[in-house]
Design an enzyme around this catalytic site. Structure first.
Site, short mmCIF file in Angstrom:
data_model
loop_
_atom_site.label_atom_id
_atom_site.label_comp_id
_atom_site.label_asym_id
_atom_site.label_seq_id
_atom_site.Cartn_x
_atom_site.Cartn_y
_atom_site.Cartn_z
N ASP A 62 1.10 -1.01 0.15
CA ASP A 62 0.30 0.08 -0.08
C ASP A 62 0.80 1.04 0.24
O ASP A 62 2.04 1.01 1.11
CB ASP A 62 -1.23 0.00 1.24
CG ASP A 62 -2.18 0.90 1.10
OD1 ASP A 62 -3.50 0.23 1.59
OD2 ASP A 62 -1.64 2.12 0.91
N MET A 63 0.58 2.11 -0.90
CA MET A 63 1.16 3.26 -1.02
C MET A 63 1.14 4.04 0.05
O MET A 63 0.16 4.35 0.26
CB MET A 63 1.57 3.66 -2.71
CG MET A 63 1.63 3.24 -3.33
SD MET A 63 3.12 2.04 -3.36
CE MET A 63 4.59 2.94 -3.72
N ARG A 65 -1.21 15.36 8.66
CA ARG A 65 -2.38 14.00 9.09
C ARG A 65 -1.90 14.60 10.67
O ARG A 65 -2.42 14.74 11.63
CB ARG A 65 -2.41 13.09 9.57
CG ARG A 65 -3.14 12.72 7.56
CD ARG A 65 -2.53 11.46 7.36
NE ARG A 65 -2.62 10.95 6.33
CZ ARG A 65 -3.08 9.36 5.73
NH1 ARG A 65 -3.10 8.22 6.68
NH2 ARG A 65 -2.59 9.07 3.91
N GLU A 110 -2.16 0.06 -4.62
CA GLU A 110 -2.11 -1.11 -4.06
C GLU A 110 -2.20 -1.77 -4.89
O GLU A 110 -2.53 -2.37 -6.17
CB GLU A 110 -3.57 -0.99 -3.36
CG GLU A 110 -3.67 -0.51 -2.19
CD GLU A 110 -5.35 -0.83 -1.77
OE1 GLU A 110 -5.72 -1.81 -1.50
OE2 GLU A 110 -6.21 0.09 -1.73
#
Length: 328
Positions: free
Chosen positions: A18-19, A60, A121
């Site tokens: 998953d990048m 984030r 993905e």
DNA sequence: CATGGGTGGGTG
DNA sequence: CACCCACC
């Protein structure tokens, strides 16, 4: 005189790659001055500053969420860098990301069969590569490990306070009394960490990975430790994992079927669901609820559909069993 | 329209 | 075919 042969065991080694916030990474490679800065990729900036479709981990950390619009993101994090997704014919054009994904696939496909699950993905079947490594260059016989693979997370491996996590992982990877399946996963972890380093070298992108015996566990695991980390799911950890795993986390049960399972059956975790018999689930959901996502993969488990079994049974049970790594 | 457009698969 | 569902 016994002849050396592979143990009879049909355990597979599956990785899900998953990048990490992929669209952001693609834009940061294009504009290296954005590296390390809180960054988000937006589409359509006219309405409330556009919709965020990817958010860097720096952003984030200062409270930016994917559900925000560009204006809200600026409020939460005034230094945020907003990059617009390319537009062609008035529509968002994701081709540059798709092409960047292809670069990654061309690195990953060296070690095993590759299935692109989305723009960012990939599933990898590393069974053959892991079996070969186990015969020719088993972790048991290795003197030292790359630092990267020692940063793996092993589900169910207790790390006592004050003990060295990397040393515990090293011991797990090369312990000689491991089951054959665990040894295969250890080899898978070695291969995946090499691949991830090679992806970084050749594409400048980081990714996270899950290594397990089936696709669904691998996918679950790849999301557990992000960014730029990998997580191993030994078979012995699966029961515990499922006991506490909310039903809605399971692929295909995130929508209405998952909600009705909660309401109709009062189940909250996959473990709860496994208490129900196939017959009971058929009574609730009928015999046809079983097969939606079959026929979609390169891997037997996912591609054989009804041929795996003469009978029909509900999708939820099919999925739950796959999580347990049971053969159907 | 306002997370959201695209995509892939199932069903009737 | 049109429509629904689920995911990214």
């Amino acid at each position: 005189m016994p002849v050396a042969r592979r143990e009879t065991c049909d355990a597979r080694v599956i990785a899900h790659i998953d990048m990490d916030c992929f669209y952001v990474q693609v834009e940061q490679r294009k504009q290296p001055n954005l590296r390390g800065l809180p960054t988000a990729v937006i589409q359509y900036n006219s309405y409330k500053g556009g919709a965020l479709i990817a958010v860097s981990y720096e952003a984030r950390r200062c409270g930016v969420k994917r559900s925000m619009r560009g204006d809200e993101a600026k409020e939460a994090c005034p230094q945020i860098q907003l990059v617009q997704v390319p537009v062609a014919r008035g529509k968002a054009d994701l081709n540059s990301y798709r092409n960047a994904g292809s670069e990654v696939v061309s690195v990953l496909s060296q070690k095993g069969r590759c299935e692109r699950a989305s723009i960012d993905e990939v599933y990898l079947d590393l069974t053959h590569a892991a079996e070969t490594m186990l015969m020719e260059a088993s972790p048991e016989s290795m003197q030292d490990f790359e630092d990267e693979v020692l940063k793996s997370h092993v589900l169910g491996l207790e790390i006592e306070d004050g003990s060295d996590a990397k040393e515990e992982v090293r011991k797990w990877l090369c312990r000689s009394d491991a089951s054959y399946q665990d040894k295969l996963l250890a080899c898978g972890a070695l291969i995946v960490s090499d691949l991830r380093m090679q992806v970084l070298k050749e594409t400048e992108f980081t990714c996270s990975a899950g290594i397990a015996h089936n696709k669904m566990l691998a996918k679950l695991a790849s999301a557990m430790n992000k960014p730029a980390q990998q997580t191993i799911v030994p078979h012995s950890s699966v029961e515990q994992l499922l006991a506490t795993l909310p039903i809605k986390k399971m692929k295909h049960l995130g929508g209405k079927l998952g909600s009705s399972l909660q309401i109709d059956l009062g189940v909250n975790t996959v473990g709860d669901l496994l208490q129900f018999s196939e017959e009971k689930l058929q009574q609730w959901y009928g015999i046809n609820t079983g097969f939606t996502e079959l026929g979609c993969g390169i891997f037997q488990e996912e591609s054989m559909g009804k041929k795996l079994r003469g009978d029909y049974f509900p999708r939820a049970m099919v999925l739950a069993r796959r999580f347990l790594g049971l053969r159907l």
